[in-house]
Write an enzyme that holds these catalytic residues in place. Structure first.
Site, PDB file in Angstrom:
ATOM      1  CD  GLU A   1      -2.827   0.869   2.261  1.00  0.00           C
ATOM      2  OE1 GLU A   1      -2.572   0.636   3.539  1.00  0.00           O
ATOM      3  OE2 GLU A   1      -3.979   1.612   1.999  1.00  0.00           O
TER       4      GLU A   1
ATOM      5  CD  GLU B   1      -2.816  -2.137  10.794  1.00  0.00           C
ATOM      6  OE1 GLU B   1      -3.341  -2.165   9.584  1.00  0.00           O
ATOM      7  OE2 GLU B   1      -2.321  -1.087  11.228  1.00  0.00           O
TER       8      GLU B   1
ATOM      9  N   GLY C   1       3.602   2.105  10.705  1.00  0.00           N
ATOM     10  CA  GLY C   1       3.346   1.577  11.861  1.00  0.00           C
ATOM     11  C   GLY C   1       3.052  -0.069  11.716  1.00  0.00           C
ATOM     12  CB  ALA C   2       0.778  -2.093  11.719  1.00  0.00           C
ATOM     13  CG  MET C   3       0.419  -3.168   5.053  1.00  0.00           C
ATOM     14  SD  MET C   3      -0.586  -1.851   4.444  1.00  0.00           S
ATOM     15  CE  MET C   3      -1.736  -2.516   3.655  1.00  0.00           C
ATOM     16  CD  GLU C   4      -4.636  -2.110   5.885  1.00  0.00           C
ATOM     17  OE1 GLU C   4      -3.479  -1.783   6.236  1.00  0.00           O
ATOM     18  OE2 GLU C   4      -5.405  -1.301   5.186  1.00  0.00           O
TER      19      GLU C   4
ATOM     20  CG  HIS D   1      -7.599  -2.082   8.204  1.00  0.00           C
ATOM     21  ND1 HIS D   1      -8.459  -1.011   7.455  1.00  0.00           N
ATOM     22  CD2 HIS D   1      -6.573  -1.207   8.458  1.00  0.00           C
ATOM     23  CE1 HIS D   1      -7.626   0.283   7.497  1.00  0.00           C
ATOM     24  NE2 HIS D   1      -6.761  -0.024   8.234  1.00  0.00           N
TER      25      HIS D   1
HETATM   26  N1  BES Z   1      -2.997   0.953   5.834  1.00  0.00           N
HETATM   27  C1  BES Z   1      -2.233   1.547   6.951  1.00  0.00           C
HETATM   28  C2  BES Z   1      -0.826   1.564   6.491  1.00  0.00           C
HETATM   29  C3  BES Z   1      -0.428   2.445   5.529  1.00  0.00           C
HETATM   30  C4  BES Z   1      -0.432   3.569   5.774  1.00  0.00           C
HETATM   31  C5  BES Z   1       0.312   1.941   4.416  1.00  0.00           C
HETATM   32  C6  BES Z   1       0.049   4.639   4.810  1.00  0.00           C
HETATM   33  C7  BES Z   1       0.170   2.930   3.301  1.00  0.00           C
HETATM   34  C8  BES Z   1       0.173   4.239   3.733  1.00  0.00           C
HETATM   35  C9  BES Z   1      -2.487   0.835   8.239  1.00  0.00           C
HETATM   36  O1  BES Z   1      -3.689   0.218   8.551  1.00  0.00           O
HETATM   37  C10 BES Z   1      -2.385   1.956   9.505  1.00  0.00           C
HETATM   38  O2  BES Z   1      -3.043   2.457   9.517  1.00  0.00           O
HETATM   39  N2  BES Z   1      -1.249   1.961  10.078  1.00  0.00           N
HETATM   40  C11 BES Z   1      -0.816   2.966  11.019  1.00  0.00           C
HETATM   41  C12 BES Z   1      -0.977   2.542  12.412  1.00  0.00           C
HETATM   42  C13 BES Z   1      -2.294   2.554  12.921  1.00  0.00           C
HETATM   43  C14 BES Z   1      -2.506   2.040  14.229  1.00  0.00           C
HETATM   44  C15 BES Z   1      -2.597   3.923  13.123  1.00  0.00           C
HETATM   45  C16 BES Z   1       0.524   3.706  10.687  1.00  0.00           C
HETATM   46  O3  BES Z   1       1.155   2.896   9.919  1.00  0.00           O
HETATM   47  O4  BES Z   1       0.611   4.707  11.132  1.00  0.00           O
HETATM   48 ZN    ZN Z   2      -5.354   1.637   8.738  1.00  0.00          ZN
END
Ligand code: BES
Ligand code: ZN
Length: 856
Positions: free
Chosen positions: A134, A305, A268-271, A308
């Site tokens: 993503e 995550e 931070g993390a990815m779903e 999602h």
């Molecule tokens: N889908 C996002 C990760 C992401 C963010 C991918 C930007 C590509 C571009 C994931 O679900 C997400 O929101 N991650 C957050 C952590 C969350 C607990 C707020 C992140 O990575 O900051």
């Molecule tokens: Zn997210």
């Protein structure tokens, strides 16, 4: 439709299943792959257009179900990130297989298919290959229709060394030895899903035994040697799966679930469906040694995550303009889940802090509507900001509170069951909730989604004593005068209004403030009125004098913590906007001497930190004494050490006050104790409270010398949990001593600090009161290195630190430089940082000359 948008693929050919085989070479930092894509040709075409970027395409051909293969001519266009396969003979409509052979580099930019490294217990450097697709990076890993609406099934095979762990979205089906001594690991087909959710992970990882989470095998995968840090995440994972299956009323849509800790990770993390990736610090934790905020963050992120897996993975936005709903909703569910997991953490109250962050940007002319047109990949990347996440989640929460939790949830269930395996527009959700609730959901939400900003609602009691007049106007920090429609902007404001007499609970009314003014007949003359009852509204409140005084005197008995938080928050926003003064704010702050809530104190100490930047050097000693006088009684009430059985929030509050007294208050006693506490935690003394241990690190850094700097570096490297490692690393940005600060800056561009961490550390260094401008000069001088070295999403985040600059000359330099060096992936965010910086400078110009008079 005319083909004006070069970033959208033609829909004449659509994929239904990818058979993907990848062979990563970890040491050589490269990979080769083949993909066979089952497609449907909907009208005769001689060209197949898909996405590919940074790949070398070696061969491609197309095969009908029964017929001869037709070789394709290969055309790559870097600008539009496309691969065009041109055929000598047009394809008639029908099913075909598109075959492509390709190779690529395992890059160091933490996107697409990339390399990550860590040092194992024996001191050897080890390498992983991992993906981050993503928003639009799947095209860097394999040729594909890289748009969220092009959902398909993915069948993945990874060819790897037999001693490595290989993971993907599906469960492992079988392992077949290859001729060259490796093994081909084949994974189960995924459900129909978008390319941005595909994942492959290969490397020297370990994985826990599967835990049966309501029928789903749940595991934690992690770099070698971290198995003792997995119990907490397993518990949270199991809880979250159960919570969501119940809330959504739909079983988990994946076959298995792995939560995977990755040493280098841009976000931070990815779903990724069934193979969720995380930064180590957000997954691997020892609850006995971590602070409550550190643990809460882990719960938040896992819950987010996993939310999602349904909202995002099972039902997906059609296009990236809808990303806000995906992220806003997952953020809303994250808080809901954490609140259910640990009710004593009072997560909806601490969410006030996140809403404040959002409104701090949303009070700028450079804000944007939550839902915003997106064309290019850079624009998609720019959507992942505080307005998407925190403002988005705040308006979702406001709606939920206005409708009631059950009617809201019924709408969500309806939406998910209607659109499973499909793609949606935002309005599909509003329509589902509207049907479930019978309320004008779409009209309300459109007013919050499609225009930027938020209102200030003012309240006054008319002369009859029983009519409350509510008025709304847009709230903004700076009057930039360049936005003619701004003054007339209104929202459909869901207002929960509470009024009563004495210390009674009062009566709550649900109102919709539509248009600029609403007169509410209260029936009787109230002693007090709370306009944003419950505290979830996304607006500021200004009470007429009498109403304000009535509340101020009763805040502790009448108002919930989140409502008190809102009172402080709105008061500080008024100071930033120039509608109130530091003096008035400090008067209010003194009325909170008996406050017991963590979030309220966090809001107060944050504001004190901002005021701290306005105080001239000659007045600092007196200001520090004032801070001590303001905070010490509350700290003393809590005692030096946690009491048996006290709540986590109380322990955290003690640490917040301890840190503020030790840094802003420059309190020698606290500084001495910080030294003792930190020395005990260096001895692995299990009796040390993690909250105080973490605060002590920050208190010490502010006064640290070269020896302490060396010690912190060493303790960061040797730490046996990711949280402790980051605590010491992060504190390096807090040193006041210029020489140590420079040492820190220099390290940020070396391999001593991971590129995933450096942007956050540099942001923190910009906020360093003594040295922020030095950090800016450093960033400016190293701009090219900074941009080529760090993940691109990190740059706008890093720059956020300039918002705290008070000095007009420094601010001008920042503005001039960033005007000349625009960031394509963060144009909006940079414009917001600059305007917010300007608001800080204006605040300083108004207040600095007189601030000394406000704490006599
Ligand atoms: N889908 C996002 C990760 C992401 C963010 C991918 C930007 C590509 C571009 C994931 O679900 C997400 O929101 N991650 C957050 C952590 C969350 C607990 C707020 C992140 O990575 O900051
Ligand atoms: Zn997210």
């Amino acid at each position: 439709m005319t083909d004006v948008d070069p970033y959208r693929l033609p829909t004449t050919v659509t994929p239904s299943r990818y058979e993907l085989r990848l062979e990563p070479d970890l040491e050589g930092a490269s990979f080769t792959g083949t993909v066979a894509i089952a497609v449907d040709v909907h009208e005769a075409v001689a060209e197949i257009v898909m996405n590919a970027l940074d790949l070398e395409i070696t061969e491609a051909w197309v095969e009908p179900a029964d017929g001869w293969r037709q070789p394709a001519e290969i055309g790559l266009d870097e600008g539009t990130e496309r691969l065009t396969l041109t055929l000598a003979e047009a394809l008639a409509p029908g099913p075909y297989t598109v075959q492509v052979q390709f190779s690529g580099v395992l890059n160091d930019k933490l996107r697409g298919f990339y390399r990550s490294t860590f040092t194992d217990a024996g001191g050897t450097s080890r390498t992983l290959a991992v993906t981050q697709m993503e928003a639009t990076h799947a095209r860097r890993a394999f040729p594909c229709w890289d748009e969220p609406e092009a959902k398909a099934v993915f069948g993945v095979t990874l060819v790897v060394d037999d001693d490595l762990l290989a993971l993907s979205n599906g469960a492992e089906l079988d392992r077949t030895p290859t001729d060259d001594g490796r093994v081909a690991v084949r994974f189960a087909d995924t459900m129909k899903m978008s390319t941005y959710l595909v994942a492959f992970i290969v490397g020297p990882l370990e994985v826990t035994e599967p835990l049966d989470a309501g029928g789903t095998p749940l595991r934690i995968a992690h770099p070698l040697g971290q198995g003792h840090l997995t119990d907490f995440a397993l518990d949270v994972g199991r809880f979250s799966l159960d919570f969501f299956e119940d809330y959504y009323g739909i079983p988990y849509p994946g076959g298995k679930l792995d939560l995977i800790a990755v040493p280098d990770f841009a976000f931070g993390a990815m779903e990724n469906l069934g193979a969720v990736t995380f930064r180590e610090v957000l997954l691997l934790v020892d609850p006995a040694r971590a602070t409550q905020p550190e643990q809460e963050r882990v719960v938040d992120v896992i819950a987010h995550e996993l939310a999602h897996m349904w909202f995002g993975d099972l039902v997906t936005m059609k296009w990236w303009n809808g990303i806000w709903l995906n992220e806003a909703f997952a953020t809303f569910m994250e808080i809901l889940t954490t609140d259910a997991y640990r009710p004593e953490w009072d997560r909806w109250t601490s969410f006030g802090m996140e809403r404040s962050m959002a409104l701090d940007t949303d009070a700028l002319a450079a804000t944007r509507p939550i839902e915003y047109p997106v064309v290019s990949p850079d624009e998609a990347e720019g959507m992942f900001d505080v307005l998407t996440y925190q403002k988005g989640a705040s308006v979702v929460r406001m709606l939920e509170q206005y409708l009631g939790a059950e009617r809201f949830r019924d709408g969500i269930r309806k939406y998910l069951s209607t659109h499973s395996y499909g793609n949606t527009e935002t309005t599909d959700l509003w329509d589902a909730i509207e049907q479930a609730s019978g309320e004008p959901v779409r009209a309300i939400m459109d007013s919050w989604i499609f225009q930027g900003g938020h209102p200030m609602v003012s309240a006054e009691l008319l002369d009859d004593g029983t009519t409350l007049r509510l008025r709304q106007e847009p709230f903004r920090y700076l009057d930039t005068g360049d936005d003619p429609d701004f003054a007339g902007r209104t929202w459909l404001v869901p207002v929960l209004l509470r009024h009563g007499s004495g210390d009674g609970e009062g009566t709550t009314e649900r109102l919709l403030l539509d248009g600029t003014q609403l007169d509410v007949d209260l029936g009787t003359t109230p002693d007090w009125v709370v306009v944003n009852s419950g505290g979830s509204g996304v607006y500021r409140v200004r009470y007429a004098t009498g109403l304000r005084q009535a509340l101020a005197g009763r805040a502790q008995t009448l108002l919930s913590p989140l409502e008190r938080y809102g009172l402080v928050e709105d008061a500080w926003a008024a100071v930033v906007a120039g509608a109130s003064t530091v003096e008035e704010f400090l008067d209010l702050a003194r009325t909170f001497a008996d406050e017991t809530d963590l979030s309220v104190w966090q809001r107060l100490t944050a504001a004190l930190g901002s005021i701290d930047r306005l105080v001239p050097d000659g007045e600092r000693a007196r200001w520090q004494a004032h801070i001590r006088a303001l905070l010490a009684p509350a700290l003393r009430r809590l005692g030096d050490e946690p009491e048996e059985g006290e709540s986590d929030r109380t322990s955290t509050l003690r640490a917040v006050l301890f840190e503020a007294v030790g840094t802003l208050g420059d309190d020698e006693d606290v500084q001495r104790r910080a030294g003792e506490i930190d020395a005990r935690s260096a001895q692995q003394d299990a009796g040390v409270d993690p909250e105080l241990a973490a605060a002590a690190v920050r208190v010490r850094a502010a006064k640290g010398d070269a020896a302490l700097f060396d010690e912190f570096v060493e303790r960061s490297d040797a730490a046996d949990t990711p949280q402790e490692s980051l605590r010491y690393l992060g504190a390096l940005a807090d040193f006041s001593d210029p020489e140590q600060f420079q040492r820190f800056l220099d390290r940020t561009l070396t391999d001593d600090i991971r590129t995933q961490d450096a942007p956050f550390l540099l942001r923190r260094s910009l906020v360093n009161r003594a040295n922020g401008p030095t950090a800016w000069t450093f960033i400016r001088q190293n701009w090219d290195v900074v941009n080529s070295r760090f993940p691109s999403s990190g740059i706008p985040r890093l720059l956020e630190g300039v918002r705290t600059f008070t000095d007009a000359a420094v601010a001008n330099d920042v503005r001039g430089f960033l005007d000349e060096h625009p960031l394509p992936q963060g144009a909006k965010q940079v414009a917001q940082h600059l305007e917010r910086m300007q608001a800080t400078v204006a605040l300083a110009e108004r207040e600095a000359p007189k601030v000394a008079g406000s704490f006599r």
